[in-house]
Motif scaffolding. Structure first.
Motif, mmCIF file in Angstrom:
data_model
loop_
_atom_site.group_PDB
_atom_site.id
_atom_site.type_symbol
_atom_site.label_atom_id
_atom_site.label_comp_id
_atom_site.label_asym_id
_atom_site.label_seq_id
_atom_site.Cartn_x
_atom_site.Cartn_y
_atom_site.Cartn_z
ATOM 1 N N ASN A 1 0.848 -1.188 0.000
ATOM 2 C CA ASN A 1 0.000 0.000 0.000
ATOM 3 C C ASN A 1 0.884 1.240 0.000
ATOM 4 N N PHE A 2 0.551 2.194 -0.866
ATOM 5 C CA PHE A 2 1.318 3.438 -0.919
ATOM 6 C C PHE A 2 0.673 4.485 -0.038
ATOM 7 N N ASN A 3 1.437 5.016 0.889
ATOM 8 C CA ASN A 3 0.996 6.078 1.783
ATOM 9 C C ASN A 3 1.480 7.398 1.204
ATOM 10 N N ALA A 4 0.587 8.096 0.524
ATOM 11 C CA ALA A 4 0.966 9.335 -0.153
ATOM 12 C C ALA A 4 1.371 10.416 0.836
ATOM 13 N N LEU A 5 0.799 10.385 2.047
ATOM 14 C CA LEU A 5 1.111 11.411 3.033
ATOM 15 C C LEU A 5 2.575 11.333 3.461
ATOM 16 N N ASN A 6 3.052 10.131 3.673
ATOM 17 C CA ASN A 6 4.441 9.937 4.095
ATOM 18 C C ASN A 6 5.384 9.598 2.949
ATOM 19 N N ASN A 7 4.828 9.439 1.756
ATOM 20 C CA ASN A 7 5.602 9.062 0.573
ATOM 21 C C ASN A 7 6.355 7.745 0.815
ATOM 22 N N THR A 8 5.640 6.774 1.409
ATOM 23 C CA THR A 8 6.237 5.470 1.712
ATOM 24 C C THR A 8 5.328 4.350 1.233
ATOM 25 N N TYR A 9 5.939 3.186 1.068
ATOM 26 C CA TYR A 9 5.182 1.964 0.793
ATOM 27 C C TYR A 9 5.073 1.156 2.080
ATOM 28 N N GLU A 10 3.859 0.745 2.407
ATOM 29 C CA GLU A 10 3.597 -0.069 3.587
ATOM 30 C C GLU A 10 3.367 -1.513 3.149
ATOM 31 N N VAL A 11 4.034 -2.448 3.825
ATOM 32 C CA VAL A 11 3.982 -3.853 3.425
ATOM 33 C C VAL A 11 3.295 -4.672 4.524
ATOM 34 N N ASP A 12 2.240 -5.350 4.155
ATOM 35 C CA ASP A 12 1.579 -6.333 5.028
ATOM 36 C C ASP A 12 1.913 -7.709 4.451
ATOM 37 N N GLU A 13 3.052 -8.224 4.856
ATOM 38 C CA GLU A 13 3.585 -9.423 4.211
ATOM 39 C C GLU A 13 2.717 -10.656 4.453
ATOM 40 N N ASN A 14 2.171 -10.805 5.673
ATOM 41 C CA ASN A 14 1.383 -12.000 6.011
ATOM 42 C C ASN A 14 -0.123 -11.779 5.921
ATOM 43 N N LEU A 15 -0.530 -10.615 5.391
ATOM 44 C CA LEU A 15 -1.949 -10.306 5.147
ATOM 45 C C LEU A 15 -2.799 -10.431 6.421
ATOM 46 N N ASP A 16 -2.277 -9.901 7.545
ATOM 47 C CA ASP A 16 -3.061 -9.901 8.786
ATOM 48 C C ASP A 16 -3.597 -8.511 9.108
ATOM 49 N N ASN A 17 -3.603 -7.635 8.080
ATOM 50 C CA ASN A 17 -4.093 -6.263 8.206
ATOM 51 C C ASN A 17 -3.245 -5.411 9.143
ATOM 52 N N ASN A 18 -2.015 -5.820 9.373
ATOM 53 C CA ASN A 18 -1.057 -5.027 10.133
ATOM 54 C C ASN A 18 0.169 -4.762 9.268
ATOM 55 N N VAL A 19 0.663 -3.536 9.339
ATOM 56 C CA VAL A 19 1.849 -3.176 8.559
ATOM 57 C C VAL A 19 3.072 -3.812 9.194
ATOM 58 N N ASP A 20 3.749 -4.677 8.443
ATOM 59 C CA ASP A 20 4.938 -5.348 8.955
ATOM 60 C C ASP A 20 6.180 -4.463 8.855
ATOM 61 N N PHE A 21 6.283 -3.705 7.777
ATOM 62 C CA PHE A 21 7.389 -2.759 7.627
ATOM 63 C C PHE A 21 7.043 -1.800 6.488
#
Length: 393
Positions: free
Chosen positions: A300-320
């Motif tokens: 997921n791209f966070n336009a506010l922070n200009n970062t990509y958020e990765v939910d690697e295990n698909l548990d709806n939590n950002v892993d990194f």
């Protein structure tokens, strides 16, 4: 590290044409009667006319002696141009052919490189120059591509380059070079072109222009290393990079002691990233087995922070997360140097340097970033004076 150059082969070849002097003096020999149209004509550079005979026309026709008379007659000869080829030709060769191969190991004894190369060059009859070369690398590993991570296997690749340039003795000299290559598994490809033109209207002035454009597409370009607990994620992605530059150089020699030199170059490089992935098996033989590519549900791209958020295990939590790596680097550099040798061996240099470094919008075209980041920005100016003096001991 071990490097081995195994074979070199060279053949010289050249082709020369020339034309000898033509003998065009057809005057009558001095001892003969003058006149080219005499029946007894014997020209200086006429061949086959030296034999002459006396004909008795009265005897031939049967008339009384003295009616028709007697005449000394020479046969019609040949001009030298009819008998000799003035053209001279000489054919020689100047062709070079090299074969090389390189092998490299790291300090742990790993074979990181095997590359074969063949290249050739030649000088043409009109003094043009050309070359061409090919590389093939079936073994490639890198200890640095993952920036402190594990040794990474690189795809087998082939590449080529060639150049042709016109006669460098002329006032205007054109050149064109290009190069390209690709991974055999289509994981990587690049191409670049470098035309050039040099103009020397007088001996003391030379102007050259060297634009360049390159395309780089790599499906495994390093992005960032992210620490996740006790683990490290080696984030890579596909990059589509375009680079444009053009250098202008002017050399003017007023006299041996006073010269003016100018060099300037705008440079723009833009990179856009996609298909983000994490390297998991860096030395796998198959390209797609070396990584796990994130899909749209994991990324997921966070336009506010200009970062990509990765939910690697698909548990709806950002892993990194990691920063968006797209870039548009813009730079301009120029130098104007006046050199004065005021006494032999001692010189004064006056230098005016201009520079600008900026970051454009990666979504814009290269030319638009050129306009907004170079033409539309204030440049830094630096003035320098350097003097040298040669002491005689």
């Amino acid at each position: 590290l071990f490097r081995s150059n195994k074979f070199a082969f060279k053949v010289n070849f050249s082709f020369l044409t020339a034309q000898d002097w033509w003998a065009t003096d057809y005057a009558q020999h001095a001892e003969e009667d003058p006149g080219q149209f005499n029946t007894n004509y014997n020209g200086i550079n006429i061949y086959g006319d030296a034999i002459a005979t006396t004909l008795d026309f009265d005897g031939i026709v049967g008339t009384p002696a003295g009616v028709l008379g007697r005449e000394k007659i020479a046969r019609t000869g040949y001009e030298e141009v009819d008998l000799i080829d003035y053209n001279t030709s000489s054919m020689k060769g100047s062709v070079g052919l090299n074969y090389n191969h390189w092998v490299a190991w790291d300090y742990e004894g790993n074979n990181n490189l095997l590359r074969w190369n063949v290249n050739s060059w030649m000088n043409f009859k009109n003094n043009w120059f050309g070359n061409i070369g090919f590389n093939y690398s079936p073994v490639r590993y890198s200890n640095s591509d993952l920036r402190g991570g594990p040794r990474l296997k690189k795809s087998t690749f082939v590449n080529f380059w060639n150049r042709i340039s016109t006669d460098n003795r002329k006032k205007v000299v054109f050149g064109y070079s290009q190069g390209g290559g690709k991974g055999v598994d289509n994981s990587y490809n690049y191409y670049n072109i470098r035309p050039s033109i040099a103009y020397q209207p007088i001996n003391s002035l030379r102007i050259s222009l060297n634009p360049a454009y390159s395309i780089n597409n790599d499906k495994l370009q390093f992005v960032e290393n992210v620490a996740v607990g006790n683990d490290t994620k080696y984030i890579n992605a596909k990059i589509e990079q375009r680079t444009l530059s053009m250098s202008l150089r002017i050399n003017y020699t007023i006299n041996p002691s006073l010269t003016i030199q100018y060099w300037g170059q705008p440079y723009i490089s833009r990179g856009r990233y996609s298909n983000f992935k994490s390297v998991t098996n860096a030395t796998a033989n198959n390209f797609n087995d070396r990584f796990i590519q994130y899909n749209s549900n994991q990324l997921n791209f966070n336009a506010l922070n200009n970062t990509y958020e990765v939910d690697e295990n698909l548990d709806n939590n950002v892993d990194f997360e990691f920063s968006k790596p797209d870039f548009s680097f813009v730079e301009y550099r120029s130098n104007l140097v006046v050199r004065w040798e005021y006494i032999p061996g001692s010189e004064v240099f006056l230098v005016w340097s201009q520079g600008l470094t900026g970051n454009g919008d990666p979504n814009n075209s290269l030319l638009k970033n050129l306009d907004t980041q170079i033409l539309g920005q204030k440049k830094e100016n630096i003035f320098l004076i350097k003097a040298t003096y040669r002491f005689r001991m």
